[in-house]
Scaffold this motif. Structure first.
Motif, PDB file in Angstrom:
ATOM      1  N   ALA A  55      81.265  67.537  27.563  1.00 54.31           N
ATOM      2  CA  ALA A  55      79.984  67.832  28.337  1.00 54.31           C
ATOM      3  C   ALA A  55      79.309  69.127  27.632  1.00 54.31           C
ATOM      4  O   ALA A  55      78.010  69.103  27.540  1.00 54.31           O
ATOM      5  N   TRP A  56      80.042  70.064  27.190  1.00 48.55           N
ATOM      6  CA  TRP A  56      79.526  71.320  26.562  1.00 48.55           C
ATOM      7  C   TRP A  56      79.013  71.088  25.347  1.00 48.55           C
ATOM      8  O   TRP A  56      77.689  71.428  25.238  1.00 48.55           O
ATOM      9  N   ARG A  57      79.521  70.514  24.622  1.00 45.41           N
ATOM     10  CA  ARG A  57      78.853  70.123  23.230  1.00 45.41           C
ATOM     11  C   ARG A  57      77.747  69.176  23.064  1.00 45.41           C
ATOM     12  O   ARG A  57      76.817  69.185  22.503  1.00 45.41           O
ATOM     13  N   ASP A  58      77.816  68.170  24.243  1.00 46.47           N
ATOM     14  CA  ASP A  58      76.690  67.549  24.543  1.00 46.47           C
ATOM     15  C   ASP A  58      75.295  68.412  24.818  1.00 46.47           C
ATOM     16  O   ASP A  58      74.230  68.104  24.455  1.00 46.47           O
ATOM     17  N   ILE A  59      75.500  69.614  25.756  1.00 48.45           N
ATOM     18  CA  ILE A  59      74.438  70.345  26.230  1.00 48.45           C
ATOM     19  C   ILE A  59      74.178  71.097  24.925  1.00 48.45           C
ATOM     20  O   ILE A  59      72.714  71.276  24.760  1.00 48.45           O
ATOM     21  N   LEU A  60      74.848  71.502  23.927  1.00 47.03           N
ATOM     22  CA  LEU A  60      74.363  72.301  22.706  1.00 47.03           C
ATOM     23  C   LEU A  60      73.696  71.370  21.896  1.00 47.03           C
ATOM     24  O   LEU A  60      72.902  71.700  21.171  1.00 47.03           O
ATOM     25  N   LYS A  61      74.308  70.150  21.562  1.00 48.01           N
ATOM     26  CA  LYS A  61      73.505  69.080  20.723  1.00 48.01           C
ATOM     27  C   LYS A  61      72.158  68.971  21.391  1.00 48.01           C
ATOM     28  O   LYS A  61      71.136  69.166  20.255  1.00 48.01           O
ATOM     29  N   ARG A  62      71.950  68.923  22.494  1.00 43.55           N
ATOM     30  CA  ARG A  62      70.379  68.860  22.951  1.00 43.55           C
ATOM     31  C   ARG A  62      69.774  70.142  22.807  1.00 43.55           C
ATOM     32  O   ARG A  62      68.401  69.922  22.621  1.00 43.55           O
ATOM     33  N   ALA A  63      70.486  71.099  23.055  1.00 43.58           N
ATOM     34  CA  ALA A  63      69.797  72.287  23.048  1.00 43.58           C
ATOM     35  C   ALA A  63      69.116  72.652  21.445  1.00 43.58           C
ATOM     36  O   ALA A  63      67.981  72.961  21.250  1.00 43.58           O
ATOM     37  N   LYS A  64      69.892  72.142  20.580  1.00 39.96           N
ATOM     38  CA  LYS A  64      69.542  72.398  19.138  1.00 39.96           C
ATOM     39  C   LYS A  64      68.142  71.517  18.817  1.00 39.96           C
ATOM     40  O   LYS A  64      67.438  71.748  17.972  1.00 39.96           O
ATOM     41  N   HIS A 121      62.145  78.941  17.259  1.00 37.63           N
ATOM     42  CA  HIS A 121      62.570  79.936  16.324  1.00 37.63           C
ATOM     43  C   HIS A 121      61.593  81.304  16.845  1.00 37.63           C
ATOM     44  O   HIS A 121      60.710  81.727  16.527  1.00 37.63           O
ATOM     45  N   LYS A 122      62.443  82.227  17.674  1.00 38.50           N
ATOM     46  CA  LYS A 122      62.040  83.472  18.423  1.00 38.50           C
ATOM     47  C   LYS A 122      62.934  84.372  18.220  1.00 38.50           C
ATOM     48  O   LYS A 122      63.986  84.018  18.697  1.00 38.50           O
ATOM     49  N   ILE A 123      62.641  85.432  17.683  1.00 38.25           N
ATOM     50  CA  ILE A 123      63.454  86.583  17.174  1.00 38.25           C
ATOM     51  C   ILE A 123      63.121  87.410  18.457  1.00 38.25           C
ATOM     52  O   ILE A 123      62.257  88.108  18.493  1.00 38.25           O
ATOM     53  N   PHE A 135      71.890  74.026  33.201  1.00 33.68           N
ATOM     54  CA  PHE A 135      71.448  74.926  31.762  1.00 33.68           C
ATOM     55  C   PHE A 135      69.968  74.410  31.738  1.00 33.68           C
ATOM     56  O   PHE A 135      69.529  73.363  31.937  1.00 33.68           O
ATOM     57  N   ASP A 136      69.238  75.478  31.062  1.00 31.64           N
ATOM     58  CA  ASP A 136      67.817  75.206  30.681  1.00 31.64           C
ATOM     59  C   ASP A 136      67.740  75.367  29.107  1.00 31.64           C
ATOM     60  O   ASP A 136      68.019  76.167  28.440  1.00 31.64           O
ATOM     61  N   PRO A 137      67.723  74.402  28.317  1.00 30.38           N
ATOM     62  CA  PRO A 137      67.862  74.165  26.863  1.00 30.38           C
ATOM     63  C   PRO A 137      66.825  74.715  26.423  1.00 30.38           C
ATOM     64  O   PRO A 137      66.794  75.236  25.017  1.00 30.38           O
ATOM     65  N   THR A 138      65.639  75.060  27.079  1.00 29.61           N
ATOM     66  CA  THR A 138      64.488  75.757  26.436  1.00 29.61           C
ATOM     67  C   THR A 138      64.704  77.290  26.134  1.00 29.61           C
ATOM     68  O   THR A 138      64.004  77.696  25.425  1.00 29.61           O
ATOM     69  N   LYS A 139      65.715  77.948  26.767  1.00 27.89           N
ATOM     70  CA  LYS A 139      65.997  79.218  26.476  1.00 27.89           C
ATOM     71  C   LYS A 139      66.823  79.526  25.380  1.00 27.89           C
ATOM     72  O   LYS A 139      67.114  80.864  25.239  1.00 27.89           O
TER      73      LYS A 139
END
Length: 285
Positions: A194-203, A208-210, A240-244
């Motif tokens: 489930a965590w890997r699925d969250i990371l995949k969608r977050a990518k 690209h904000k520094i 989780f908020d993938p936009t952050k």
């Protein structure tokens, strides 16, 4: 009366009546009436003539009877001897009429057809206009007999197949379930997936904000507790908020693990491979 000349009377037997009992009383009785042995049939017993009738051959209709008569005597079905078949058929119809007139009605219709075919065979054949030979009067009957035999054989083959309720039954097992549902424990592998699925969608949605900011695990622990307040269950992905970005996702995930470690929240799922839910482990006052 001497001992040798004494006789044994059956219950209810008149001593002055002529003795109809067998000489040996201990033989096998013909029947028992009200628990008493019966060694001879009553003289006034009336048995109707048709009390017992045994039909060794039963037919499902006129075609079945005709087919039986033809196959029994090895007649050629393409060249039926109408005289012999009609004579045997009428003998059976007369027997049926004497017992069941309603059943004989269908057979009488076929008998009329057989007589008509025999009459047409006695007449000279009519020549057709195109010069071809006239059709055999038995052709229609032969076609019906062949079709009936084909369907009868197919029905017999279907009847030999295993049938539910006749040849086999469905096995049923009753499993008693407790009133209190027990949810399966969440395996570490499912949590990782489930965590890997969250990371995949977050990518897929990251920007690209520094930026440079300090993230507090305790702060996100408080945010998760506030998000869970007033709700029974919250889906794992909604925490989780993938936009952050992935950095915030990592801190949020660590905060969730810390809360679970301190038994402040529970991570559950309804069944194996089902969605994962998060809820408070206590009820706030």
């Amino acid at each position: 009366m001497s001992e040798a000349e004494s006789t044994t009377l059956l219950p209810g037997q008149n001593p002055d009546a002529p003795d109809s009992s067998p000489a040996v009383i201990d033989q096998v009785a013909l029947a028992r009436l009200y628990g008493e042995p019966l060694f001879a049939l009553p003289q006034d017993l009336y048995i109707p003539p048709d009390a017992l009738e045994v039909f060794l051959e039963a037919f499902e209709g006129p075609l079945d009877l005709l087919l039986y008569l033809i196959r029994k005597q090895n007649f050629n079905i393409l060249d039926i001897p109408m005289l012999d078949v009609t004579r045997q058929y009428m003998a059976y119809v007369d027997e049926v009429r004497s017992r069941n007139l309603e059943l004989a009605a269908e057979y009488l219709l076929m008998a009329a057809m057989l007589i008509e075919i025999k009459s047409r065979m006695l007449l000279p054949p009519k020549k057709q206009e195109d010069g071809e030979e006239a059709e055999d009067p038995r052709a229609e009957l032969v076609r019906r007999l062949l079709e009936y035999e084909q369907m009868k054989l197919a029905a017999q083959q279907l009847g030999q197949l295993p049938q539910y309720g006749r040849d086999f039954l469905k096995a049923t097992v009753y499993i008693e379930q407790s009133l209190q549902p027990r949810f399966p424990d969440v395996e570490i592998g499912e949590l990782q997936a489930a965590w890997r699925d969250i990371l995949k969608r977050a990518k897929l949605v990251q920007t690209h904000k520094i930026t440079r900011e300090e993230l507090s695990v305790r702060e996100y622990m408080s945010q998760i507790l506030k998000q869970l307040q007033g709700q029974r269950f919250v889906e794992f992905e909604r925490i989780f908020d993938p936009t952050k970005g992935s950095t915030v996702l990592v801190v949020t995930f660590i905060a969730m693990l810390e809360l679970a470690k301190e038994t402040l929240i529970e991570i559950t799922q309804a069944e194996a491979f089902a969605p994962i839910y998060v809820r408070l482990a206590y009820t706030p006052v």
